[in-house]
Design an enzyme around this catalytic site. Structure first.
Site, PDB file in Angstrom:
ATOM      1  N   GLU A  38      87.007 -26.705   4.156  1.00 51.29           N
ATOM      2  CA  GLU A  38      87.015 -26.081   2.831  1.00 51.29           C
ATOM      3  C   GLU A  38      86.493 -27.077   1.804  1.00 51.29           C
ATOM      4  O   GLU A  38      86.676 -28.281   1.933  1.00 51.29           O
ATOM      5  CB  GLU A  38      88.448 -25.678   2.447  1.00 51.29           C
ATOM      6  CG  GLU A  38      88.873 -24.364   3.042  1.00 51.29           C
ATOM      7  CD  GLU A  38      90.243 -23.911   2.531  1.00 51.29           C
ATOM      8  OE1 GLU A  38      90.746 -24.487   1.552  1.00 51.29           O
ATOM      9  OE2 GLU A  38      90.795 -22.986   3.141  1.00 51.29           O
ATOM     10  N   ARG A  95      65.134 -13.888   2.884  1.00 52.71           N
ATOM     11  CA  ARG A  95      64.352 -13.127   3.866  1.00 52.71           C
ATOM     12  C   ARG A  95      65.086 -11.874   4.331  1.00 52.71           C
ATOM     13  O   ARG A  95      64.479 -10.976   4.893  1.00 52.71           O
ATOM     14  CB  ARG A  95      63.984 -14.015   5.057  1.00 52.71           C
ATOM     15  CG  ARG A  95      62.823 -14.939   4.706  1.00 52.71           C
ATOM     16  CD  ARG A  95      62.557 -15.930   5.784  1.00 52.71           C
ATOM     17  NE  ARG A  95      63.743 -16.725   6.042  1.00 52.71           N
ATOM     18  CZ  ARG A  95      63.921 -17.451   7.131  1.00 52.71           C
ATOM     19  NH1 ARG A  95      63.008 -17.474   8.053  1.00 52.71           N
ATOM     20  NH2 ARG A  95      65.017 -18.170   7.275  1.00 52.71           N
ATOM     21  N   LYS A 190      51.300  -9.563  11.976  1.00 47.96           N
ATOM     22  CA  LYS A 190      52.306 -10.196  12.843  1.00 47.96           C
ATOM     23  C   LYS A 190      53.384  -9.179  13.171  1.00 47.96           C
ATOM     24  O   LYS A 190      53.898  -8.504  12.288  1.00 47.96           O
ATOM     25  CB  LYS A 190      52.923 -11.391  12.092  1.00 47.96           C
ATOM     26  CG  LYS A 190      54.037 -12.093  12.834  1.00 47.96           C
ATOM     27  CD  LYS A 190      54.537 -13.339  12.079  1.00 47.96           C
ATOM     28  CE  LYS A 190      55.553 -13.017  11.020  1.00 47.96           C
ATOM     29  NZ  LYS A 190      56.130 -14.202  10.368  1.00 47.96           N
ATOM     30  N   ARG A 192      57.178  -8.885  14.853  1.00 47.35           N
ATOM     31  CA  ARG A 192      58.333  -9.640  15.341  1.00 47.35           C
ATOM     32  C   ARG A 192      59.186  -8.772  16.244  1.00 47.35           C
ATOM     33  O   ARG A 192      59.203  -7.549  16.098  1.00 47.35           O
ATOM     34  CB  ARG A 192      59.190 -10.095  14.159  1.00 47.35           C
ATOM     35  CG  ARG A 192      58.680 -11.352  13.474  1.00 47.35           C
ATOM     36  CD  ARG A 192      59.805 -11.998  12.696  1.00 47.35           C
ATOM     37  NE  ARG A 192      59.353 -13.128  11.889  1.00 47.35           N
ATOM     38  CZ  ARG A 192      59.290 -14.374  12.332  1.00 47.35           C
ATOM     39  NH1 ARG A 192      59.617 -14.668  13.575  1.00 47.35           N
ATOM     40  NH2 ARG A 192      58.901 -15.347  11.538  1.00 47.35           N
ATOM     41  N   ASP A 218      52.370 -19.344   2.778  1.00 45.55           N
ATOM     42  CA  ASP A 218      53.661 -18.755   3.150  1.00 45.55           C
ATOM     43  C   ASP A 218      54.762 -19.267   2.227  1.00 45.55           C
ATOM     44  O   ASP A 218      54.570 -20.251   1.511  1.00 45.55           O
ATOM     45  CB  ASP A 218      53.992 -19.091   4.616  1.00 45.55           C
ATOM     46  CG  ASP A 218      54.773 -17.973   5.301  1.00 45.55           C
ATOM     47  OD1 ASP A 218      55.230 -17.045   4.597  1.00 45.55           O
ATOM     48  OD2 ASP A 218      54.937 -18.026   6.524  1.00 45.55           O
ATOM     49  N   THR A 223      61.014 -22.432  12.018  1.00 49.56           N
ATOM     50  CA  THR A 223      60.731 -23.011  13.347  1.00 49.56           C
ATOM     51  C   THR A 223      59.291 -23.524  13.421  1.00 49.56           C
ATOM     52  O   THR A 223      58.951 -24.310  14.297  1.00 49.56           O
ATOM     53  CB  THR A 223      60.892 -21.944  14.450  1.00 49.56           C
ATOM     54  OG1 THR A 223      59.929 -20.907  14.218  1.00 49.56           O
ATOM     55  CG2 THR A 223      62.273 -21.359  14.460  1.00 49.56           C
ATOM     56  N   THR A 226      55.491 -19.095  13.132  1.00 57.60           N
ATOM     57  CA  THR A 226      54.504 -18.248  12.444  1.00 57.60           C
ATOM     58  C   THR A 226      53.202 -19.019  12.227  1.00 57.60           C
ATOM     59  O   THR A 226      52.105 -18.542  12.542  1.00 57.60           O
ATOM     60  CB  THR A 226      55.082 -17.792  11.074  1.00 57.60           C
ATOM     61  OG1 THR A 226      56.274 -17.054  11.325  1.00 57.60           O
ATOM     62  CG2 THR A 226      54.097 -16.949  10.297  1.00 57.60           C
TER      63      THR A 226
HETATM   64  C1  R5P Z   1      58.599 -14.464   7.244  1.00 55.79           C
HETATM   65  O1  R5P Z   1      58.575 -13.325   6.840  1.00 55.79           O
HETATM   66  C2  R5P Z   1      58.527 -15.668   6.360  1.00 55.79           C
HETATM   67  O2  R5P Z   1      57.714 -15.436   5.247  1.00 55.79           O
HETATM   68  C3  R5P Z   1      58.016 -16.870   7.141  1.00 55.79           C
HETATM   69  O3  R5P Z   1      56.713 -16.605   7.597  1.00 55.79           O
HETATM   70  C4  R5P Z   1      58.884 -17.155   8.317  1.00 55.79           C
HETATM   71  O4  R5P Z   1      60.227 -17.032   7.995  1.00 55.79           O
HETATM   72  C5  R5P Z   1      58.648 -18.521   8.862  1.00 55.79           C
HETATM   73  O5  R5P Z   1      59.525 -18.723   9.937  1.00 55.79           O
HETATM   74  P1  R5P Z   1      59.098 -19.517  11.218  1.00 55.79           P
HETATM   75  O6  R5P Z   1      58.599 -20.868  10.750  1.00 55.79           O
HETATM   76  O7  R5P Z   1      60.353 -19.618  12.029  1.00 55.79           O
HETATM   77  O8  R5P Z   1      58.052 -18.727  11.904  1.00 55.79           O
END
Ligand code: R5P
Length: 302
Positions: A38, A95, A190, A192, A218, A223, A226
């Protein structure tokens, strides 16, 4: 008007830089974590009738950082601050801005309501995942572009550049960026797997990228998946260089290594989220965001 700036624990370096640029020492605050995790917050200044800015970036561990923000807000409110302003260089949960599948929560909406419920009067934030989140707030939101700090770099290569939107959701942001520089735009479709977090099923390029410097725009890198997948595709389609320009570097796992070993030539981010020394890598360039936040703060204290 007298005011205080307080920092949560998430990005004290950035808050100190904001204070330095404003010629202001940060307000004293005590943030304690008990053994059961906490958090307890105590403001050590007299904030009565003063404007209070609380700077906190909501990255990993996002719930801890969010809770600190809320408790700091509550402490300032109880100290009878005049106006209470949340400064979120990175707005976590952004997000989750819509219900993707039946039965899901609307997290970005919940976070907006939490921020308002402790009494924040205003929010200053940078490069939201999606502007629809603005509609979740009753309080005014100053939404600062993070991408603008990359503009001088892009100006140098604009004649050979094409802006890439990495998914349909990012189209508005990329369009605005490309139009402001008069650069053509190409799109990556893209898909997902919504049942597996971070898993991308397919990607396809729409537009001309051959012999161009492709700048993928972006909001956040997590990670790196993308961007790395996009870079492979863009190089296959003949792009001579691929640069990623993303405002927030919320690196998880081995994102640093994945990005360094990828076909990306450069990765530009800002310091809305601190990247520790040991996670920095040669292709990474970090651009300071403090001046943009300072101009947002100045508008309120003039
Ligand atoms: C997705 O809609 C966001 O705009 C980013 O493209 C995404 O969250 C990036 O995440 P990561 O690096 O895991 O692909």
């Amino acid at each position: 008007m007298e005011y205080f700036i307080f920092s949560g624990n998430s990005n004290t370096v950035l808050t100190q830089e904001i204070g330095r640029q404003l010629g202001k020492e940060l307000g004293k605050v005590e943030i304690v974590r008990f053994a059961d995790s906490e958090c307890r917050v105590r403001i050590l200044e007299d904030v009565e009738d003063k404007d209070v800015f609380v700077v906190q970036s909501l990255f990993n561990p996002v719930d801890e950082h969010l809770m600190e923000l809320l408790l700091l807000g509550d402490a300032a409110k109880r100290g009878e601050a005049r106006r209470l302003i949340a400064v979120l260089p990175y707005h976590g949960y952004a997000r989750q801005d819509r219900v993707h599948r039946e039965g899901e929560c609307l997290s970005a909406h919940v976070v907006a309501k939490l921020i308002e419920s402790v009494g924040f009067d205003k929010l200053i934030t940078v490069e939201l995942h999606n502007e629809t989140i603005l509609g979740f707030f009753e309080i005014p939101v100053v939404h600062i572009s993070g991408l603008s700090v990359f503009l001088p770099q892009v100006e140098k290569i604009k004649n050979e550049a094409v802006v890439i939107t990495p998914d349909a959701g990012a189209l508005k942001r990329s369009q605005k960026f490309a139009e402001s520089l008069d650069i053509p735009l190409a799109l990556i479709e893209k898909k997902r797997d919504l049942d597996k977090p971070h898993k991308i099923i397919s990607m396809k390029v729409v537009g001309e990228v051959k012999d161009k410097i492709a700048i993928i725009v972006d909001d956040v890198i997590v990670t790196g998946g993308t961007l790395v997948n996009a870079a492979h595709l863009l190089k296959q389609k003949g792009a001579k260089q691929v640069i990623a320009a993303a405002t927030h570097a919320d690196f998880v796992g081995g994102a640093d290594k994945i990005l360094q070993d990828s076909p990306l030539d450069k990765i530009w981010v800002t310091d809305t989220i601190p990247v520790p020394e040991e996670r920095r890598f040669p292709k990474l360039q970090i651009f300071p965001i403090a001046a943009s936040l300072v101009s947002g703060v100045k508008k309120m204290i003039k």
